[in-house]
Scaffold this motif. Sequence first.
Motif, PDB file in Angstrom:
ATOM      1  N   VAL A  91      -7.779  -6.464   3.738  1.00  0.00           N
ATOM      2  CA  VAL A  91      -6.375  -6.814   3.497  1.00  0.00           C
ATOM      3  C   VAL A  91      -5.883  -6.151   2.217  1.00  0.00           C
ATOM      4  O   VAL A  91      -4.779  -5.593   2.169  1.00  0.00           O
ATOM      5  N   ALA A  92      -6.721  -6.193   1.172  1.00  0.00           N
ATOM      6  CA  ALA A  92      -6.329  -5.572  -0.095  1.00  0.00           C
ATOM      7  C   ALA A  92      -6.158  -4.069   0.069  1.00  0.00           C
ATOM      8  O   ALA A  92      -5.214  -3.473  -0.483  1.00  0.00           O
ATOM      9  N   GLU A  94      -5.348  -2.543   2.843  1.00  0.00           N
ATOM     10  CA  GLU A  94      -4.121  -2.345   3.623  1.00  0.00           C
ATOM     11  C   GLU A  94      -2.895  -2.503   2.729  1.00  0.00           C
ATOM     12  O   GLU A  94      -1.943  -1.723   2.820  1.00  0.00           O
ATOM     13  N   LYS A  95      -2.924  -3.510   1.863  1.00  0.00           N
ATOM     14  CA  LYS A  95      -1.799  -3.723   0.943  1.00  0.00           C
ATOM     15  C   LYS A  95      -1.663  -2.537   0.001  1.00  0.00           C
ATOM     16  O   LYS A  95      -0.554  -2.087  -0.287  1.00  0.00           O
ATOM     17  N   SER A  99       1.459  -0.264  -0.175  1.00  0.00           N
ATOM     18  CA  SER A  99       2.136  -0.110  -1.455  1.00  0.00           C
ATOM     19  C   SER A  99       2.242   1.362  -1.831  1.00  0.00           C
ATOM     20  O   SER A  99       3.275   1.817  -2.318  1.00  0.00           O
TER      21      SER A  99
END
Length: 150
Positions: A91-92, A94-95, A99
């Motif tokens: 998830v990080a 992907e973020k 971003s």
Amino acid sequence: MEEGERLSIKQSNMETTIKKLRGQVKELEASHTQTAAKLAAEEAKIEAATQARQKAEAAAAAALQQHKAEAEQQKQHFGSLLKEAHKSQAVAEEKAAASAKEGLGKRVKEAEASAQALAESVDELRLTLDRQRASAELRYPASPTQPHRL
């Protein structure tokens, strides 16, 4: 009478032998009793040791089962924590990618806006230059032999 004395001596010898044998029997019975008592004591010790060993083996088996269960529980717990960590990492990532894309998107939009503004400035400057040329040509008409310079 001699025969009576012989019989009497023989009887006396037999009685002495019987007494000796009875004494030996008593000694053997006492020894047998002592041996039986020692045997019973040793058997009791063996039985107690066997029971203690069985209890210890049962306790060890129970402890082993408990430790196996605890190890399996910890394995599952840490496995689930590892899965959660992998999910969080994904998830990080992907973020971070989103971003980065968003940041790049903003930079592209800013660059496009800047390019558009520069294009508009160039167009305005051309128009201004064209107006200035037109104005200059009206003020200073060009002679056919001399070209007009600005």
